[in-house]
Design a protein around this motif. Structure first.
Motif, PDB file in Angstrom:
ATOM      1  N   GLY A  20       0.803  -1.230   0.000  1.00 50.84           N
ATOM      2  CA  GLY A  20       0.000   0.000   0.000  1.00 50.84           C
ATOM      3  C   GLY A  20       0.825   1.263   0.000  1.00 50.84           C
ATOM      4  N   PHE A  21       1.769   1.382  -0.923  1.00 54.54           N
ATOM      5  CA  PHE A  21       2.663   2.542  -0.964  1.00 54.54           C
ATOM      6  C   PHE A  21       1.880   3.856  -0.991  1.00 54.54           C
ATOM      7  CE2 PHE A  21       5.165   5.657  -3.502  1.00 54.54           C
ATOM      8  CZ  PHE A  21       6.200   5.842  -2.602  1.00 54.54           C
ATOM      9  N   ASP A  22       2.162   4.698   0.002  1.00 51.47           N
ATOM     10  CA  ASP A  22       1.580   6.035   0.138  1.00 51.47           C
ATOM     11  C   ASP A  22       0.079   6.044   0.436  1.00 51.47           C
ATOM     12  OD1 ASP A  22       3.894   7.475  -0.023  1.00 51.47           O
ATOM     13  OD2 ASP A  22       3.381   8.566  -1.854  1.00 51.47           O
ATOM     14  N   VAL A  23      -0.544   4.882   0.635  1.00 49.81           N
ATOM     15  CA  VAL A  23      -1.980   4.885   0.910  1.00 49.81           C
ATOM     16  C   VAL A  23      -2.367   4.143   2.189  1.00 49.81           C
ATOM     17  CG1 VAL A  23      -2.623   5.189  -1.515  1.00 49.81           C
ATOM     18  CG2 VAL A  23      -2.466   2.878  -0.577  1.00 49.81           C
ATOM     19  N   LEU A  24      -1.592   3.135   2.612  1.00 52.69           N
ATOM     20  CA  LEU A  24      -1.936   2.366   3.804  1.00 52.69           C
ATOM     21  C   LEU A  24      -1.045   2.750   4.979  1.00 52.69           C
ATOM     22  CD1 LEU A  24      -2.560  -1.386   2.848  1.00 52.69           C
ATOM     23  CD2 LEU A  24      -4.232   0.296   3.635  1.00 52.69           C
ATOM     24  N   GLY A  25      -1.603   2.692   6.175  1.00 50.94           N
ATOM     25  CA  GLY A  25      -0.810   2.928   7.374  1.00 50.94           C
ATOM     26  C   GLY A  25      -1.510   2.372   8.592  1.00 50.94           C
TER      27      GLY A  25
END
Length: 309
Positions: A20-25
């Motif tokens: 989830g690069f740049d979208v998941l955290g």
């Protein structure tokens, strides 16, 4: 404490979560900064104390100052606030050091003002601090810090943050090798385009990971924790990465990858007992190559930022 002052815990976060690069955290519960925010006698934001790290006291050069000023400007608030930052998250660690400061200050100010702003607005203000730190106003760290749990940033412009279900038995193990990788530098080495085949594999993993989280299907979660785009490039900056990943999987982890821009490496496991074993296995690899490191084991922090006193 009076009603004009608040002391808060600002959690460390894992961004990207492999596919989830740049979208998941996601937010961690066992490591984070402490901030004290109080009403000030002069307009604007004034950083009065910083412990734990040498970072700028000048509000214009500090992510907390920039985020706080963005909030006060939009609210047209004529007063000011004083901020103490007690850093427990090391800069350049890959577990959201700048995000903790940026999100903490706007959350704390919002609380002292009677919560006039939504969580989405707070994320938008905190993104201004992230822009100072890394050059881009990304939300994948500040969103889980503010919302708690696991978040998906569907869109950054206009901002659209989605809460993702966090299974109760999902635990994170994190090792932080004592080297620094600046987010701005790690972004420079990334490719600006990808093949359609890689994109399809990544989208499939991202969709399946979201489904696995909501269904609490740990096998599906494990199969989906694969990054075919960013990890192959960034991993070369982290000593022992491939061996650490193999050790984590061998110890029972569902999956393992780079936390944010690195150098921290995370693994997700089912259950605390397994997560502890995974952490120990990852740590042994770094010890074997004489690299000092910190380790953390944590549940998914579904609350996010919280009041200490």
């Amino acid at each position: 404490m009076t009603k004009d002052e608040i002391k808060i815990f600002c959690p460390a976060t894992i961004a990207n979560i492999s596919c989830g690069f740049d979208v998941l955290g996601l937010a961690l519960g066992t490591v984070g900064d402490v901030m004290v925010i109080r009403r000030g006698n002069s307009p604007g934001i004034r950083i009065t104390r910083i412990t734990g790290q040498e970072i700028p006291m000048d509000a214009d050069k500090n992510v907390a100052g920039v985020a706080g000023m963005a909030m006060l400007k939009e609210l047209e608030y004529q007063g000011g606030f004083e901020v103490e930052i007690h850093k427990k998250i090391k800069a350049g660690s890959g577990i959201g050091s700048s995000a903790a400061s940026a999100s903490g200050v706007v959350w704390g100010i919002n609380h002292l003002l009677g919560n006039p702003c939504s969580e989405e607005q707070l994320v938008r203000f905190a993104m201004e601090g992230e822009k100072l730190a890394s050059g881009t106003p990304h939300a994948d760290n500040v969103a889980p810090a503010i919302y708690g749990g696991i978040t998906l940033v569907r869109s950054s412009d206009p901002l659209d943050v989605v809460r993702i279900h966090a299974p109760a038995e999902l635990f994170a193990s994190v090792v932080h090798p004592q080297i620094e990788i600046k987010t701005s530098d790690s972004r420079k080495i990334l490719r600006t385009s990808i093949s359609l085949a890689d994109g399809i594999r990544q989208w499939g993993n991202l969709g399946a990971l979201i489904a696995g989280l909501f269904r609490e299907d740990y096998d599906l979660i494990g199969r989906s924790l694969e990054d075919h785009i960013v990890e192959p490039i960034r991993s070369i900056l982290i000593p022992g990465f491939d061996e650490i990943k193999r050790a984590a999987i061998a110890a029972g982890a569902l999956g393992c990858g780079i936390s944010g821009s690195g150098p921290s490496i995370f693994a997700l496991s089912k259950g605390r007992e397994t997560a502890v074993k995974v952490s120990e296995s990852m740590s042994r690899v770094l010890t074997g190559i004489d690299l000092e490191h910190d380790t953390y084991v944590s549940e998914i922090n579904t609350q996010g930022i919280r009041i200490i006193s």
